[in-house]
Design an enzyme around this catalytic site. Structure first.
Site, PDB file in Angstrom:
ATOM      1  N   SER A 175     -41.503 -23.670  11.758  1.00 17.55           N
ATOM      2  CA  SER A 175     -41.304 -22.334  12.337  1.00 17.55           C
ATOM      3  C   SER A 175     -39.843 -22.067  12.706  1.00 17.55           C
ATOM      4  CB  SER A 175     -42.212 -22.147  13.558  1.00 17.55           C
ATOM      5  OG  SER A 175     -41.937 -23.158  14.521  1.00 17.55           O
ATOM      6  N   ALA A 230     -28.699 -22.557  16.786  1.00 15.29           N
ATOM      7  CA  ALA A 230     -27.526 -22.149  16.006  1.00 15.29           C
ATOM      8  C   ALA A 230     -26.621 -21.294  16.881  1.00 15.29           C
ATOM      9  CB  ALA A 230     -27.951 -21.394  14.759  1.00 15.29           C
ATOM     10  N   GLY A 237     -23.256 -18.363  13.877  1.00 19.93           N
ATOM     11  CA  GLY A 237     -23.800 -17.182  13.214  1.00 19.93           C
ATOM     12  C   GLY A 237     -24.091 -17.332  11.728  1.00 19.93           C
ATOM     13  N   GLU A 277     -14.701 -19.431  10.837  1.00 20.17           N
ATOM     14  CA  GLU A 277     -14.817 -20.877  11.059  1.00 20.17           C
ATOM     15  C   GLU A 277     -14.073 -21.616   9.967  1.00 20.17           C
ATOM     16  OE1 GLU A 277     -19.097 -22.036  12.330  1.00 20.17           O
ATOM     17  OE2 GLU A 277     -19.187 -20.144  11.282  1.00 20.17           O
ATOM     18  N   ASP A 285     -39.097 -35.027   8.234  1.00 21.55           N
ATOM     19  CA  ASP A 285     -40.500 -35.188   7.797  1.00 21.55           C
ATOM     20  C   ASP A 285     -40.759 -34.611   6.404  1.00 21.55           C
ATOM     21  OD1 ASP A 285     -40.631 -36.052  10.387  1.00 21.55           O
ATOM     22  OD2 ASP A 285     -42.070 -34.563  11.079  1.00 21.55           O
ATOM     23  N   HIS A 332     -20.605 -32.674  12.489  1.00 23.21           N
ATOM     24  CA  HIS A 332     -19.880 -31.583  13.145  1.00 23.21           C
ATOM     25  C   HIS A 332     -18.786 -32.214  14.002  1.00 23.21           C
ATOM     26  CE1 HIS A 332     -18.895 -28.037  15.412  1.00 23.21           C
ATOM     27  NE2 HIS A 332     -19.713 -27.319  14.670  1.00 23.21           N
ATOM     28  N   ARG A 353     -14.807 -28.847   7.660  1.00 18.20           N
ATOM     29  CA  ARG A 353     -15.407 -29.674   8.692  1.00 18.20           C
ATOM     30  C   ARG A 353     -15.241 -31.180   8.476  1.00 18.20           C
ATOM     31  NH1 ARG A 353     -21.084 -27.156  10.325  1.00 18.20           N
ATOM     32  NH2 ARG A 353     -19.839 -25.524  11.297  1.00 18.20           N
ATOM     33  N   HIS A 359     -24.956 -33.435  11.951  1.00 17.58           N
ATOM     34  CA  HIS A 359     -25.256 -32.030  12.216  1.00 17.58           C
ATOM     35  C   HIS A 359     -26.162 -31.409  11.168  1.00 17.58           C
ATOM     36  CE1 HIS A 359     -24.486 -28.007  13.721  1.00 17.58           C
ATOM     37  NE2 HIS A 359     -23.963 -27.623  12.577  1.00 17.58           N
ATOM     38  N   ARG A 392     -21.134 -28.437   3.200  1.00 17.09           N
ATOM     39  CA  ARG A 392     -21.569 -27.063   3.464  1.00 17.09           C
ATOM     40  C   ARG A 392     -20.485 -26.257   4.169  1.00 17.09           C
ATOM     41  NH1 ARG A 392     -24.318 -24.562   8.201  1.00 17.09           N
ATOM     42  NH2 ARG A 392     -23.615 -26.475   9.190  1.00 17.09           N
ATOM     43  N   SER A 434     -25.856 -21.874   6.145  1.00 14.17           N
ATOM     44  CA  SER A 434     -27.228 -22.396   6.032  1.00 14.17           C
ATOM     45  C   SER A 434     -28.281 -21.398   6.496  1.00 14.17           C
ATOM     46  CB  SER A 434     -27.380 -23.716   6.783  1.00 14.17           C
ATOM     47  OG  SER A 434     -26.758 -23.637   8.015  1.00 14.17           O
TER      48      SER A 434
HETATM   49  P1  FAD Z   1     -35.532 -25.524  11.459  1.00 14.85           P
HETATM   50  O1  FAD Z   1     -34.982 -24.335  12.104  1.00 14.85           O
HETATM   51  O2  FAD Z   1     -35.047 -26.832  11.945  1.00 14.85           O
HETATM   52  O3  FAD Z   1     -37.119 -25.485  11.592  1.00 14.85           O
HETATM   53  C1  FAD Z   1     -37.894 -26.575  11.184  1.00 14.85           C
HETATM   54  C2  FAD Z   1     -39.301 -26.388  11.700  1.00 14.85           C
HETATM   55  O4  FAD Z   1     -40.177 -27.347  11.117  1.00 14.85           O
HETATM   56  C3  FAD Z   1     -39.434 -26.584  13.197  1.00 14.85           C
HETATM   57  O5  FAD Z   1     -40.304 -25.589  13.676  1.00 14.85           O
HETATM   58  C4  FAD Z   1     -40.085 -27.962  13.328  1.00 14.85           C
HETATM   59  O6  FAD Z   1     -40.811 -28.146  14.504  1.00 14.85           O
HETATM   60  C5  FAD Z   1     -40.984 -27.933  12.114  1.00 14.85           C
HETATM   61  N1  FAD Z   1     -41.406 -29.247  11.614  1.00 14.85           N
HETATM   62  C6  FAD Z   1     -40.629 -30.292  11.253  1.00 14.85           C
HETATM   63  N2  FAD Z   1     -41.391 -31.317  10.821  1.00 14.85           N
HETATM   64  C7  FAD Z   1     -42.680 -30.908  10.912  1.00 14.85           C
HETATM   65  C8  FAD Z   1     -43.931 -31.515  10.638  1.00 14.85           C
HETATM   66  N3  FAD Z   1     -44.041 -32.778  10.194  1.00 14.85           N
HETATM   67  N4  FAD Z   1     -45.064 -30.799  10.853  1.00 14.85           N
HETATM   68  C9  FAD Z   1     -45.006 -29.516  11.341  1.00 14.85           C
HETATM   69  N5  FAD Z   1     -43.839 -28.921  11.632  1.00 14.85           N
HETATM   70  C10 FAD Z   1     -42.692 -29.589  11.409  1.00 14.85           C
HETATM   71  N6  FAD Z   1     -26.235 -22.854  10.590  1.00 14.85           N
HETATM   72  C11 FAD Z   1     -25.609 -21.678  10.364  1.00 14.85           C
HETATM   73  O7  FAD Z   1     -25.705 -21.126   9.268  1.00 14.85           O
HETATM   74  N7  FAD Z   1     -24.917 -21.088  11.386  1.00 14.85           N
HETATM   75  C12 FAD Z   1     -24.792 -21.634  12.617  1.00 14.85           C
HETATM   76  O8  FAD Z   1     -24.184 -21.064  13.494  1.00 14.85           O
HETATM   77  C13 FAD Z   1     -25.414 -22.877  12.858  1.00 14.85           C
HETATM   78  N8  FAD Z   1     -25.304 -23.482  14.068  1.00 14.85           N
HETATM   79  C14 FAD Z   1     -26.017 -24.623  14.297  1.00 14.85           C
HETATM   80  C15 FAD Z   1     -25.988 -25.191  15.577  1.00 14.85           C
HETATM   81  C16 FAD Z   1     -26.768 -26.299  15.860  1.00 14.85           C
HETATM   82  C17 FAD Z   1     -26.748 -26.904  17.235  1.00 14.85           C
HETATM   83  C18 FAD Z   1     -27.579 -26.870  14.843  1.00 14.85           C
HETATM   84  C19 FAD Z   1     -28.432 -28.064  15.132  1.00 14.85           C
HETATM   85  C20 FAD Z   1     -27.593 -26.335  13.570  1.00 14.85           C
HETATM   86  C21 FAD Z   1     -26.807 -25.212  13.281  1.00 14.85           C
HETATM   87  N9  FAD Z   1     -26.817 -24.625  12.020  1.00 14.85           N
HETATM   88  C22 FAD Z   1     -26.164 -23.450  11.800  1.00 14.85           C
HETATM   89  C23 FAD Z   1     -27.719 -25.123  10.980  1.00 14.85           C
HETATM   90  C24 FAD Z   1     -28.969 -24.254  10.957  1.00 14.85           C
HETATM   91  O9  FAD Z   1     -29.341 -23.943  12.273  1.00 14.85           O
HETATM   92  C25 FAD Z   1     -30.125 -24.933  10.271  1.00 14.85           C
HETATM   93  O10 FAD Z   1     -29.743 -25.438   9.026  1.00 14.85           O
HETATM   94  C26 FAD Z   1     -31.277 -23.949  10.057  1.00 14.85           C
HETATM   95  O11 FAD Z   1     -31.611 -23.358  11.280  1.00 14.85           O
HETATM   96  C27 FAD Z   1     -32.476 -24.653   9.463  1.00 14.85           C
HETATM   97  O12 FAD Z   1     -33.547 -23.767   9.447  1.00 14.85           O
HETATM   98  P2  FAD Z   1     -34.949 -24.266   8.916  1.00 14.85           P
HETATM   99  O13 FAD Z   1     -35.890 -23.145   9.100  1.00 14.85           O
HETATM  100  O14 FAD Z   1     -34.777 -24.853   7.581  1.00 14.85           O
HETATM  101  O15 FAD Z   1     -35.322 -25.496   9.880  1.00 14.85           O
HETATM  102  C1  SIN Z   2     -21.121 -24.027  14.863  1.00 13.49           C
HETATM  103  O1  SIN Z   2     -21.420 -23.123  15.656  1.00 13.49           O
HETATM  104  O2  SIN Z   2     -20.057 -24.622  14.911  1.00 13.49           O
HETATM  105  C2  SIN Z   2     -22.116 -24.441  13.830  1.00 13.49           C
HETATM  106  C3  SIN Z   2     -22.002 -23.605  12.631  1.00 13.49           C
HETATM  107  C4  SIN Z   2     -22.713 -24.200  11.470  1.00 13.49           C
HETATM  108  O3  SIN Z   2     -23.143 -25.350  11.518  1.00 13.49           O
HETATM  109  O4  SIN Z   2     -22.833 -23.515  10.446  1.00 13.49           O
END
Ligand code: FAD
Ligand code: SIN
Length: 526
Positions: A18, A51, A54, A119, A214, A235, A281, A342, A377, A382
């Protein structure tokens, strides 16, 4: 939680996860399909929610698709797929517009335009943000829309254990309902992995606890190809504080002029790259690593105090408040920072529409490897990739859904002679061991010696964990531990295969880049 009467739950589409990928996909497919979305903890818990800086996209007249694509390709260091880069970049403005229509409030300038951040690696301002809380804003808007979609059933506290694949067709998955301690069969015409990243495999990470790889482990076990796992992005600036658990100090601070310095106030980035603090990065993370190795210190500092305190409080309220809670006033003092794991640039090999090499199994978001990021990346690409791939995956599913009936249910989960875990401490011990060994031997700077050492250790751990897995009744901790160990092995194996330094994979034994860029592909032997 939803009241589920039967242990079998059937739907047209099963989405696992989610975050931005799973939620945005579910919302769009719900127009023509019944969707069950499961998530392993509370629904907002995801990398997405944290995140900060942005989403990158071409949003101003001074920018162009060509420039955004060039920055992405330069950062990817020869390994990004040009067609994927071109499509993702071109789709950016439309996908951001959709988020705004869902109610996401991006920060604006006084003139009412989007306030765009910058960035490392970006040659233009193009990052749409909601102050420094972008992920939270997006996650809340998507969850709100999902809660109003009658065709989506979102079920929390369900951790997917294994996919069920028959004749190379995915039929759904087994998931542990952690509230009711039972394993359910989730049956679907199409299963979508949106399980996010792997950060928790490392000792120091910006990722929350859910990021245990997972989806990658589940897909690998069933025969999907896994690509480019050696490219773990570190990061450069994670808060160095004993209680600062996984807290990121956004790169957007450097975009607004923050500088890196050592304990004596010496600014060192000019020694490493002409773009200084805004170098890609990997360059910044390696520079900090080198400074720390030279000085023997355990952190460097990031200073933004040259900006007015009003600006800092308005632009970075989340970081300002969090640091203040640890006694660090960022309007006056530099912030202690270190690099941390990261983002996973590798993952399940997919097309831009999320297709894997298992039929009716899609993967989108951080779990997938589309070829956009290549060997590194570009920051803020992302969230964009997740939105674009979810959009394309929906188009693909329209076709797939019409073709196939719902599969029959599969066998119920068998616990055999398994008993309740007697010593949970073994799980904690093994988890810590994996995280330490990945940090120490498979970190920012790698060598043959360290990687081979890691390979030996992980083999022992995997044998022990697999034994444990079959002897004891599954728990969420055990499921994650088994996945973490497998994903750690995939990273180590991929890093050993790559005999060069490219992007974020840096080896002391192979400091040069090979003339031809090749993907690292891993597939389970059958
Ligand atoms: P996620 O958002 O991680 O969602 C994964 C979901 O899967 C979660 O709900 C989790 O509970 C669920 N899940 C996992 N395993 C299982 C399982 N076995 N069974 C059921 N559910 C499961 N990217 C940018 O582009 N810009 C940013 O500014 C940025 N800032 C960031 C800052 C931080 C602190 C972090 C950690 C990352 C950042 N990123 C950023 C990267 C970006 O946030 C992620 O790559 C992106 O949000 C991933 O989205 P997703 O939907 O693929 O996974
Ligand atoms: C950050 O806010 O520095 C994270 C941005 C990213 O991972 O894309």
């Amino acid at each position: 939680m939803e009241n589920l009467e039967s242990s079998d739950v059937a739907s047209d589409v099963l989405v696992i996860g989610s975050g931005i990928a799973g939620l945005s996909f579910a919302l769009k497919i719900a127009d023509f399909a019944k969707v069950v979305l499961i998530t392993k903890k509370e629904k907002a818990e995801s990398n997405t929610n944290y995140a900060q800086s942005g989403i990158a996209a071409v949003l101003s007249h001074s920018d162009s698709f060509e420039t955004h694509a060039k920055d992405t390709l330069d950062c990817g260091d020869g390994l990004s797929k040009r067609d994927v880069v071109k499509t993702v970049v071109r789709e950016g403005p439309a996908r951001i517009q959709e988020l705004m229509e869902l109610g996401v409030k991006f920060s604006q300038t006084a003139a009412g335009e989007l306030d765009l951040g910058i960035e490392g690696g970006h040659s233009k301002r193009r990052v749409a943000h909601a102050k420094d809380l972008t992920g939270k804003e997006i996650e809340a808007a998507l969850l709100n829309a999902v809660s109003k979609a009658p065709s989506i059933k979102l079920i929390e506290n369900q951790i997917a254990i294994n996919l069920v694949v028959n004749n190379n067709r995915c039929l759904g998955c087994y998931a542990l309902d952690t509230e009711n301690s039972l394993v359910r069969n989730y049956i679907a015409k199409i299963t979508v992995l949106a399980t996010g990243g792997i950060g928790r495999i490392y000792l120091h990470t910006t990722n929350p606890e859910i990021a245990t790889g997972d989806g990658i482990a589940m897909a690998y076990r069933e025969g999907a190809t896994i690509m480019n796992m050696e490219f773990t992005q570190f990061h450069p600036t994670y808060l160095f504080h004993p209680q600062g658990k996984s807290f990121l100090i956004s790169e957007a601070l450097r975009g607004e002029g923050a500088v890196l310095q050592d304990k004596n106030g010496r600014q060192f980035m000019a020694d490493y790259h002409p773009m200084k603090e805004l170098a890609p990065r990997d360059v910044v993370a390696r520079a900090i690593d080198q400074e720390l190795k030279k000085s023997g210190e355990n952190h460097v500092f990031l200073d933004i105090s040259m900006k007015s305190s009003n600006f800092i409080r308005a632009r970075f309220p989340g970081i300002h408040e969090k640091c203040l809670s640890f006694g660090i006033d960022i309007t006056k003092n530099p912030i202690p920072v270190v690099p941390a794991a990261h983002y996973c640039c590798g993952g399940v090999k997919t097309t831009i529409a999320g297709e894997t090499d298992i039929k009716h199994l899609l993967a989108i978001g951080e779990v997938a490897c589309t070829g956009l990021h290549g060997a590194n990346r570009l920051a803020s690409n992302s969230l964009l990739e997740a939105l674009v791939c979810a959009h394309y995956a929906v188009k693909k599913c329209r076709v797939l859904l019409n073709k196939k009936p719902l599969p029959q249910s599969f066998a119920q989960w068998e616990s055999g002679n398994a008993v309740d875990i007697d010593e949970a401490v073994v799980i904690t011990q093994n988890r810590n061991e994996i995280r330490h060994l990945m940090w120490n031997y498979v970190g920012i700077v790698r060598s043959n010696k360290r990687l081979n050492r890691a390979k030996k250790r992980i083999k022992l751990l995997l044998d022990e964990i697999n034994q444990y897995y079959w002897d004891f009744i599954v728990t969420a901790d055990l499921i994650e531990l088994r996945n973490m160990a497998l994903v750690a092995k995939l990273i180590i194996d991929s890093a050993i295969i790559r005999k060069e330094s490219r992007g974020i994979h840096y080896s002391l034994d192979y400091p040069k880049k090979l003339p031809i860029a090749q993907d690292t592909l891993l597939k389970k032997k059958r």
